[in-house]
Design a protein around this motif. Structure first.
Motif, PDB file in Angstrom:
ATOM      1  N   LEU A 172       1.388  11.681 -11.873  1.00  0.00           N
ATOM      2  CA  LEU A 172       2.625  10.825 -11.647  1.00  0.00           C
ATOM      3  C   LEU A 172       2.666   9.765 -10.529  1.00  0.00           C
ATOM      4  CD1 LEU A 172       5.543  13.440 -11.984  1.00  0.00           C
ATOM      5  CD2 LEU A 172       4.850  11.734 -13.673  1.00  0.00           C
ATOM      6  N   LEU A 173       1.702  10.158  -9.572  1.00  0.00           N
ATOM      7  CA  LEU A 173       1.458   9.173  -8.689  1.00  0.00           C
ATOM      8  C   LEU A 173       0.734   7.997  -9.326  1.00  0.00           C
ATOM      9  CD1 LEU A 173       0.373  11.494  -5.668  1.00  0.00           C
ATOM     10  CD2 LEU A 173       2.346   9.988  -5.735  1.00  0.00           C
ATOM     11  N   GLN A 174      -0.202   8.143  -9.986  1.00  0.00           N
ATOM     12  CA  GLN A 174      -1.121   7.222 -10.566  1.00  0.00           C
ATOM     13  C   GLN A 174      -0.292   6.153 -11.504  1.00  0.00           C
ATOM     14  OE1 GLN A 174      -4.344   8.047 -13.480  1.00  0.00           O
ATOM     15  NE2 GLN A 174      -5.251   6.110 -12.821  1.00  0.00           N
ATOM     16  N   LYS A 175       0.645   7.057 -12.347  1.00  0.00           N
ATOM     17  CA  LYS A 175       1.424   6.157 -13.100  1.00  0.00           C
ATOM     18  C   LYS A 175       2.471   5.355 -12.561  1.00  0.00           C
ATOM     19  CE  LYS A 175       1.156   9.772 -16.956  1.00  0.00           C
ATOM     20  NZ  LYS A 175       1.944  10.966 -17.389  1.00  0.00           N
ATOM     21  N   LEU A 176       2.858   5.973 -11.395  1.00  0.00           N
ATOM     22  CA  LEU A 176       4.033   5.151 -10.623  1.00  0.00           C
ATOM     23  C   LEU A 176       3.566   3.987  -9.831  1.00  0.00           C
ATOM     24  CD1 LEU A 176       6.298   8.102  -9.376  1.00  0.00           C
ATOM     25  CD2 LEU A 176       6.915   6.371 -10.728  1.00  0.00           C
ATOM     26  N   PHE A 177       2.338   4.127  -9.152  1.00  0.00           N
ATOM     27  CA  PHE A 177       1.666   3.401  -8.273  1.00  0.00           C
ATOM     28  C   PHE A 177       0.358   2.702  -8.705  1.00  0.00           C
ATOM     29  CE2 PHE A 177       4.427   6.157  -5.814  1.00  0.00           C
ATOM     30  CZ  PHE A 177       5.360   5.330  -5.610  1.00  0.00           C
ATOM     31  N   LYS A 178      -0.372   3.249  -9.592  1.00  0.00           N
ATOM     32  CA  LYS A 178      -1.766   2.743  -9.897  1.00  0.00           C
ATOM     33  C   LYS A 178      -2.565   3.180  -8.871  1.00  0.00           C
ATOM     34  CE  LYS A 178      -0.246   0.529 -13.566  1.00  0.00           C
ATOM     35  NZ  LYS A 178       0.536   1.554 -14.284  1.00  0.00           N
ATOM     36  N   GLU A 179      -2.464   2.958  -7.706  1.00  0.00           N
ATOM     37  CA  GLU A 179      -3.350   3.332  -6.428  1.00  0.00           C
ATOM     38  C   GLU A 179      -2.441   3.939  -5.429  1.00  0.00           C
ATOM     39  OE1 GLU A 179      -7.310   1.112  -5.288  1.00  0.00           O
ATOM     40  OE2 GLU A 179      -5.634   0.673  -3.621  1.00  0.00           O
ATOM     41  N   VAL A 180      -3.169   4.950  -5.053  1.00  0.00           N
ATOM     42  CA  VAL A 180      -2.490   5.656  -3.714  1.00  0.00           C
ATOM     43  C   VAL A 180      -3.500   5.774  -2.563  1.00  0.00           C
ATOM     44  CG1 VAL A 180      -1.289   7.672  -2.811  1.00  0.00           C
ATOM     45  CG2 VAL A 180      -0.807   6.809  -5.037  1.00  0.00           C
ATOM     46  N   THR A 181      -3.209   5.516  -1.349  1.00  0.00           N
ATOM     47  CA  THR A 181      -4.042   5.637  -0.033  1.00  0.00           C
ATOM     48  C   THR A 181      -3.638   6.825   0.540  1.00  0.00           C
ATOM     49  OG1 THR A 181      -4.134   3.172  -0.180  1.00  0.00           O
ATOM     50  CG2 THR A 181      -4.856   4.501   1.780  1.00  0.00           C
ATOM     51  N   ILE A 182      -4.823   7.557   0.957  1.00  0.00           N
ATOM     52  CA  ILE A 182      -4.480   8.837   1.752  1.00  0.00           C
ATOM     53  C   ILE A 182      -5.679   8.567   2.933  1.00  0.00           C
ATOM     54  CG2 ILE A 182      -3.770  10.204  -0.032  1.00  0.00           C
ATOM     55  CD1 ILE A 182      -6.683  11.384  -0.283  1.00  0.00           C
ATOM     56  N   LEU A 220       4.573   1.887   2.014  1.00  0.00           N
ATOM     57  CA  LEU A 220       5.431   2.989   1.769  1.00  0.00           C
ATOM     58  C   LEU A 220       4.744   4.324   1.926  1.00  0.00           C
ATOM     59  CD1 LEU A 220       8.231   3.745   0.337  1.00  0.00           C
ATOM     60  CD2 LEU A 220       7.193   3.737  -1.929  1.00  0.00           C
ATOM     61  N   LEU A 221       5.259   5.198   2.641  1.00  0.00           N
ATOM     62  CA  LEU A 221       4.823   6.537   2.998  1.00  0.00           C
ATOM     63  C   LEU A 221       5.515   7.322   2.137  1.00  0.00           C
ATOM     64  CD1 LEU A 221       4.880   6.327   7.029  1.00  0.00           C
ATOM     65  CD2 LEU A 221       3.139   7.084   5.798  1.00  0.00           C
ATOM     66  N   GLU A 261       0.133  14.172   8.607  1.00  0.00           N
ATOM     67  CA  GLU A 261       1.529  13.243   8.945  1.00  0.00           C
ATOM     68  C   GLU A 261       1.172  12.270   9.981  1.00  0.00           C
ATOM     69  OE1 GLU A 261       4.546  17.162   8.032  1.00  0.00           O
ATOM     70  OE2 GLU A 261       3.874  16.357  10.188  1.00  0.00           O
ATOM     71  N   ALA A 262       0.633  12.554  11.089  1.00  0.00           N
ATOM     72  CA  ALA A 262       0.217  11.616  12.111  1.00  0.00           C
ATOM     73  C   ALA A 262      -0.827  10.307  11.608  1.00  0.00           C
ATOM     74  CB  ALA A 262      -0.447  12.422  13.478  1.00  0.00           C
ATOM     75  N   SER A 263      -1.815  11.173  10.823  1.00  0.00           N
ATOM     76  CA  SER A 263      -2.874   9.866  10.277  1.00  0.00           C
ATOM     77  C   SER A 263      -2.114   9.141   9.451  1.00  0.00           C
ATOM     78  CB  SER A 263      -4.210  10.931   9.798  1.00  0.00           C
ATOM     79  OG  SER A 263      -3.574  11.413   8.593  1.00  0.00           O
ATOM     80  N   SER A 264      -1.170   9.524   8.346  1.00  0.00           N
ATOM     81  CA  SER A 264      -0.649   8.843   7.471  1.00  0.00           C
ATOM     82  C   SER A 264       0.199   7.844   8.092  1.00  0.00           C
ATOM     83  CB  SER A 264       0.047   9.680   6.601  1.00  0.00           C
ATOM     84  OG  SER A 264      -0.568  10.686   5.958  1.00  0.00           O
ATOM     85  N   ILE A 265       1.081   8.147   9.077  1.00  0.00           N
ATOM     86  CA  ILE A 265       2.138   7.317   9.702  1.00  0.00           C
ATOM     87  C   ILE A 265       1.244   6.121  10.814  1.00  0.00           C
ATOM     88  CG2 ILE A 265       3.889   7.139  11.765  1.00  0.00           C
ATOM     89  CD1 ILE A 265       4.889   9.864  10.666  1.00  0.00           C
ATOM     90  N   ALA A 266       0.120   6.646  11.305  1.00  0.00           N
ATOM     91  CA  ALA A 266      -0.862   5.731  12.117  1.00  0.00           C
ATOM     92  C   ALA A 266      -1.298   4.744  11.072  1.00  0.00           C
ATOM     93  CB  ALA A 266      -1.801   6.487  12.776  1.00  0.00           C
ATOM     94  N   LEU A 267      -1.588   4.788   9.913  1.00  0.00           N
ATOM     95  CA  LEU A 267      -2.177   3.965   8.874  1.00  0.00           C
ATOM     96  C   LEU A 267      -0.950   3.195   8.413  1.00  0.00           C
ATOM     97  CD1 LEU A 267      -4.612   2.959   7.244  1.00  0.00           C
ATOM     98  CD2 LEU A 267      -3.758   4.581   5.646  1.00  0.00           C
ATOM     99  N   ALA A 268       0.127   3.404   8.210  1.00  0.00           N
ATOM    100  CA  ALA A 268       1.211   2.912   7.928  1.00  0.00           C
ATOM    101  C   ALA A 268       1.669   1.704   8.783  1.00  0.00           C
ATOM    102  CB  ALA A 268       2.415   3.686   7.407  1.00  0.00           C
ATOM    103  N   VAL A 269       1.556   1.958  10.076  1.00  0.00           N
ATOM    104  CA  VAL A 269       1.841   1.377  11.226  1.00  0.00           C
ATOM    105  C   VAL A 269       0.902  -0.038  11.046  1.00  0.00           C
ATOM    106  CG1 VAL A 269       1.703   0.878  13.748  1.00  0.00           C
ATOM    107  CG2 VAL A 269       2.757   2.918  13.110  1.00  0.00           C
ATOM    108  N   ILE A 303       0.782  -1.332  -0.158  1.00  0.00           N
ATOM    109  CA  ILE A 303       0.107   0.004  -0.056  1.00  0.00           C
ATOM    110  C   ILE A 303       0.886   1.308   0.019  1.00  0.00           C
ATOM    111  CG2 ILE A 303      -0.062  -0.157   2.535  1.00  0.00           C
ATOM    112  CD1 ILE A 303      -2.954   1.064   2.178  1.00  0.00           C
ATOM    113  N   ILE A 304       0.451   2.154  -0.742  1.00  0.00           N
ATOM    114  CA  ILE A 304       1.186   3.628  -0.845  1.00  0.00           C
ATOM    115  C   ILE A 304       0.401   4.374  -0.203  1.00  0.00           C
ATOM    116  CG2 ILE A 304       2.397   5.072  -2.481  1.00  0.00           C
ATOM    117  CD1 ILE A 304       3.481   2.386  -2.870  1.00  0.00           C
ATOM    118  N   ILE A 305       1.026   4.994   0.817  1.00  0.00           N
ATOM    119  CA  ILE A 305       0.119   6.115   1.730  1.00  0.00           C
ATOM    120  C   ILE A 305       0.849   7.550   1.500  1.00  0.00           C
ATOM    121  CG2 ILE A 305      -0.484   6.654   3.983  1.00  0.00           C
ATOM    122  CD1 ILE A 305      -0.089   3.755   4.571  1.00  0.00           C
ATOM    123  N   ALA A 306       0.193   8.470   0.896  1.00  0.00           N
ATOM    124  CA  ALA A 306       0.802   9.866   0.767  1.00  0.00           C
ATOM    125  C   ALA A 306       0.292  10.989   1.781  1.00  0.00           C
ATOM    126  CB  ALA A 306       0.201  10.414  -0.609  1.00  0.00           C
TER     127      ALA A 306
END
Length: 151
Positions: free
Chosen positions: A23-33, A85-86, A71-79, A4-7
């Motif tokens: 560019l995000l879609q080209k690189l990863f197809k799907e990005v999670t926020i 990948l953040l 930032e806190a919400s993105s890192i909490a999700l990544a945990v 999962i890619i988390i921006a």
């Protein structure tokens, strides 16, 4: 590739401001926020972006003591998302993620990757557009980015 890619918000805002958010879609197809990042972005979310929040809000509350909400919400999700990948640009957030053993990258590294994958031909014109925004980049960093991009 990471599961999962988390921006974070800064990546979205910067790429949107310079007309390169695709560019995000080209690189990863799907990005999670997270929903907080979506609110901070303040624009309609492309259909290739998925909104997901951490289930355990305790992580968020703990991280929020040190970082901003996005930032806190993105890192909490990544945990919670093993192998994620953040995408973080803030140095304090990157240090926090590293201390937690999380994998991260930044928007400038993604631009270099986009060149090497053939999605853009040159990094320099994009760097020039970035310099017209409020994104802070030292001359040393600019030089390093261009060297890494073989320009």
């Amino acid at each position: 590739m990471s599961k999962i890619i988390i921006a974070d918000t800064s990546c979205l805002i910067l790429l949107d401001n310079i007309g390169e958010i695709d560019l995000l879609q080209k690189l990863f197809k799907e990005v999670t926020i997270t929903s907080i990042v979506a609110d901070e972005f303040g624009k309609p979310i492309p259909d290739w972006m998925k909104i997901k929040d951490a289930v355990n809000q305790k992580y968020f509350e703990i991280i929020l003591a040190s970082l901003d909400k996005g930032e806190a919400s993105s890192i909490a999700l990544a945990v919670e998302q093993e192998g994620s990948l953040l995408i973080l640009d803030d140095q304090k957030a990157r240090k926090f993620a590293a201390e937690m053993g999380l994998k991260y990258t930044g928007t400038l590294a993604l631009i270099i990757e986009a060149k090497f994958r053939g999605y853009i031909s040159l990094v320099k014109p994009i760097i020039d557009k970035i310099k017209d925004t409020n994104f802070r980049m030292s001359p040393e960093l600019e030089k390093k980015i261009l060297e890494l991009a073989d320009e």
